[in-house]
Design a protein around this motif. Sequence first.
Motif, short mmCIF file in Angstrom:
data_model
loop_
_atom_site.label_atom_id
_atom_site.label_comp_id
_atom_site.label_asym_id
_atom_site.label_seq_id
_atom_site.Cartn_x
_atom_site.Cartn_y
_atom_site.Cartn_z
N GLN A 1 1.96 9.89 -5.29
CA GLN A 1 3.01 11.36 -5.10
C GLN A 1 3.71 11.66 -6.32
N TRP A 2 4.24 10.46 -6.74
CA TRP A 2 5.47 10.62 -7.82
C TRP A 2 4.49 11.32 -9.32
N GLN A 3 3.33 10.58 -9.47
CA GLN A 3 2.63 11.12 -10.49
C GLN A 3 2.20 12.66 -10.38
N SER A 4 1.92 12.98 -9.00
CA SER A 4 1.47 14.47 -8.75
C SER A 4 2.59 15.49 -9.00
N LEU A 5 3.87 14.96 -8.64
CA LEU A 5 5.09 15.64 -8.84
C LEU A 5 5.58 16.06 -10.08
N ARG A 6 5.01 14.93 -11.15
CA ARG A 6 5.04 14.97 -12.58
C ARG A 6 4.14 15.94 -13.19
N GLU B 1 -2.23 14.12 -15.22
CA GLU B 1 -3.66 14.90 -15.04
C GLU B 1 -4.62 13.58 -14.19
N ALA B 2 -4.16 12.36 -14.42
CA ALA B 2 -5.11 11.34 -13.71
C ALA B 2 -4.44 10.82 -12.46
N VAL B 3 -4.34 11.28 -11.29
CA VAL B 3 -3.88 11.19 -9.91
C VAL B 3 -5.06 10.37 -9.07
N SER B 4 -6.16 10.95 -9.20
CA SER B 4 -7.20 10.56 -8.39
C SER B 4 -7.76 8.92 -8.67
N SER C 1 0.92 -1.31 0.04
CA SER C 1 -0.12 -0.12 0.04
C SER C 1 0.77 1.20 -0.03
N LEU C 2 2.09 1.20 0.64
CA LEU C 2 3.00 2.34 0.71
C LEU C 2 3.38 2.39 -0.81
N ALA C 3 3.76 1.61 -1.39
CA ALA C 3 4.37 1.68 -2.76
C ALA C 3 3.34 2.45 -3.60
N LEU C 4 1.93 2.19 -3.41
CA LEU C 4 0.89 2.75 -4.34
C LEU C 4 0.69 4.22 -3.81
N ARG C 5 0.75 4.49 -2.65
CA ARG C 5 0.59 6.07 -2.26
C ARG C 5 2.17 6.95 -2.76
N LEU C 6 3.16 5.97 -2.88
CA LEU C 6 4.45 6.70 -3.27
C LEU C 6 4.18 6.82 -4.81
#
Length: 358
Positions: free
Chosen positions: A78-83, A86-89, A70-75
């Motif tokens: 976060q990486w997608q958000s920093l990049r 558009e589709a983060v949620s 689950s930690l890997a998914l959250r990370l």
Amino acid sequence: MPKKSSNWLFYGVAFPLTILFTGLVSSSWWIWASAAPSTFGAKVRLTIPDGMPTQMIAQELEAAGVIRSSLALRLWLQWQSLRGSEAVSLRSGTYDFSTNQSLPEVVAQIQTAKLTEVRFTIPEGWSIAQMADLFEKQGFFAAKDFVAAAQRTSPKRRPWLPEDIPSLEGFLFPDTYQILPSEATPDRIIDLMLDRFEQVALPVYKDNQSGKPKVKVSLKDWVTLASIVEKEAVIDSERRIISGVFWNRLKKNMRLESDPTVEYGLNIKQTPENPLTLDQVRTSSPYNTYLNEGLPPGAIASVGLASLKATLDPASTDYLFFVAKYDGSHVFSRNLEDHEKALQAIDKKIQQKTPKNN
């Protein structure tokens, strides 16, 4: 000087090595955490409710064996958000996952809402009440909600709907449908079934009536009579004959005297061992075609294409009666005397097969 040099040597070598080691460990962990949990590809269905926090979604996916961490998914999110992706949620819905999907593949499936549609099948001859029970058992909604929605018969729903029908009975076309669980509402399902009737059944009626039809009939009466044919006919080869019997009786102003109409009006189901009683047949109901002349107020079941066509193309016979042999076939008769003989013969066979209580 030698001491200072040794300190510099330590920091100059140990620190980079520590960073390198940490990087290698992190890299190895990420390779493991983002990989598919299995190579076998077992199917896992999971529903993500509206408003579920990302952390809980991640935990559910890990617990179900869809992802390793689950930690890997959250990370990853976060990486997608920093990049600036558009589709983060993560979107709610029901999904079919495979355990041989990598973490990025799982996330992409949820972000692009590749939802799993559910299938349901409405058999020919089912009533609205039976459909409602099915939808409730599948967890779509309460049965009473579907029954209530099926009472809304305004032509605004479909301009071709007859104005004087008591419900949408008969116009909800029996077929297999697929729908997203999030869209499975009574009105949405009714719309699907009305659309199918419009696509499959309505053209048959319009084409037939626009030419030189064997029988001239309104849309309402067509569906109503076809629903009775649907409930009476079991063998395809008999549909047109049964249709012919009913049309013959209507032309002679004879009551249809159809058992399924009585059953529908009283919400009962007869069997060979427990046929309709005389009291039931004599019970007043708008749908009782033993007591009332002509057609009932509306259809008594969903109607398949075969019965709809048979009602527009009845067999040319002089039969006026038929009785079920309870093997799917019927005995057809031209007069009441022959009909009563057929009834007696069938009743005798049923009694012979029924075990006697000692």
